[in-house]
Design an enzyme around this catalytic site. Structure first.
Site, mmCIF file in Angstrom:
data_model
loop_
_atom_site.group_PDB
_atom_site.id
_atom_site.type_symbol
_atom_site.label_atom_id
_atom_site.label_comp_id
_atom_site.label_asym_id
_atom_site.label_seq_id
_atom_site.Cartn_x
_atom_site.Cartn_y
_atom_site.Cartn_z
ATOM 1 N N ASP A 1 44.763 37.776 37.675
ATOM 2 C CA ASP A 1 44.067 39.054 37.810
ATOM 3 C C ASP A 1 44.039 39.501 39.270
ATOM 4 O OD1 ASP A 1 43.159 39.977 35.254
ATOM 5 O OD2 ASP A 1 41.743 38.325 35.201
ATOM 6 N N MET A 2 43.567 38.621 40.125
ATOM 7 C CA MET A 2 43.413 38.992 41.532
ATOM 8 C C MET A 2 44.769 39.150 42.215
ATOM 9 S SD MET A 2 40.034 36.713 42.448
ATOM 10 C CE MET A 2 39.768 37.438 44.064
#
Length: 396
Positions: free
Chosen positions: A173-174
């Site tokens: 995600d990051m």
């Protein structure tokens, strides 16, 4: 560093995002000085508001970490009048749109990449998806652990006999948020040296990000190497390069070349291991990992961590203690970096941008907005006027 000195002060980013990927991209832009306007579901807002405990004033600490410094507009896209207002706001104000809703979701409301870039040709529109813009899984939703499993990442995390486990931070995600920022900045740079009215559509995804993190294991496999496997804290390509248990704790030792390995053997009073042809080169050490590591482990456990760290550091052998999160928060190096910062209202302490400009780290860009706190923005005149009448078209 004040706001006037931040590099993206003249950029407006509209984030139609939830969870982590798009919000992380958005908060990076906010730290770099951009104005970030977050569009949230009117009924419940970003799902991440409820991803706790811990909670700070009703929203999770995770949400505060990913969304401080933004403005929040709550919207019901199924209401044509609301969708029209959002569309007008974007066309009249935004340089960049970030979105990570399910593929095709925003197209139904005239807010997808095709519609908005036709209305605003200079717009840079970034889709943050799960599995990519093409292929049989292009429409499949996904979360970080699903992608960790699908990408092979889980197959190399942990020890040989462990049950499958995930990297315990949302690395895909990051990472996807970071790739979104990189892609958008490249597109803005392209505009700046070419046609300022030409935008681009950027596509990034969790799966592509995972494949990028897996560059070395995939390349090893493609080169005919053995199937990558779980080896705990170690590296498949370098030995010794892992955590070792000492008499009172654990340290990580990274003897990343043959010279460092020989120094390590000298410090540990194990000269025979330095001269043993099985271990004389890194390639041989990788092939004979199972023979070497137990010999080093038996020696490390004979002395406390402080003794080992002292003698290893004296010989410039990379090493460090295995710390818990609470230790990291109070660590002298962490504190000296001044990277843990409070929002202006003092409610939240989180991690600032891991980048400094001329030795100065950008401050946290502001407080965390309540849901719909900035809905009044929809009734304000656009920041820029356009020569056409596209802002006033009725939605379908």
């Amino acid at each position: 560093m004040n706001t006037r000195q931040l590099p993206l002060e003249d950029i407006c980013v509209v984030e139609i995002g939830h969870s982590l990927a798009a919000p992380y991209a958005g908060v990076i832009f906010a730290h770099l000085g951009a104005r970030v306007v977050k569009i949230e579901n009117a009924a419940q807002g970003d799902y991440a508001r409820g991803w706790g405990p811990p909670f700070i004033d009703g929203s999770s600490a995770l949400f505060h970490a990913m969304n401080h410094g933004k403005e929040s507009i709550s919207a019901d896209f199924s209401d044509p009048a609301c969708a029209k207002l959002i569309r007008e706001f974007i066309v009249g104000n935004a340089d960049v749109v970030l979105q990570n809703l399910k593929p095709g979701n925003l197209d139904r409301y005239g807010l997808g990449a095709k519609d908005l870039t036709e209305l605003c040709p200079s717009l840079v529109y970034c889709n943050l998806g799960a599995f990519g813009a093409t292929g049989p899984l292009r429409s499949k939703p996904g979360y970080d652990p699903l992608v960790q499993a699908y990408s092979g990442m889980m197959s190399i995390v942990g020890h040989a006999d462990d049950a499958p486990s995930r990297v315990p931070v949302s690395i895909n995600d990051m990472g996807t948020g970071m790739w979104a920022v990189i892609g958008v900045l490249a597109a803005l740079r392209d505009k700046g040296r070419g046609d300022p009215e030409r935008g681009q559509i950027i596509d990034v995804s969790l799966y592509e990000t995972a494949l990028a993190w897996m560059t070395v294991p995939l390349s090893d496999c493609l080169a005919g190497g053995p199937e990558p496997a779980r080896i705990g804290s170690g590296s498949p390509n370098i030995v010794p390069y892992q955590v070792f248990t000492c008499a009172d704790g654990a340290i990580l030792v990274a003897a990343g070349n043959d010279t460092l390995y020989r120094r390590l053997c000298d410090v540990m009073d194990l000269p025979s291991l330095a001269d043993d042809p099985r271990f004389s080169t890194n390639g041989n050490r990788v092939l004979n990992r199972k023979a070497l590591i137990p010999l080093l482990e038996a020696r490390f456990v004979q002395a406390p961590t402080s003794d080992w760290l002292r003698v290893l550091e004296a010989e410039s052998i990379p090493c460090g203690p295995l710390q818990t999160v609470d230790c990291v928060i109070n660590d002298e190096q962490t504190l000296s970096l001044d990277i843990l910062r409070q929002t202006p209202d003092g409610r939240t302490t989180t991690v600032a941008l891991p980048v400094s400009f001329d030795g100065r780290r950008p401050p946290l860009p502001g407080n965390t907005p309540s849901l719909g706190e900035h809905n009044y923005l929809l009734t304000k005149p656009p920041a820029r006027e356009r020569s056409d009448d596209l802002l006033h078209e009725e939605s379908d």
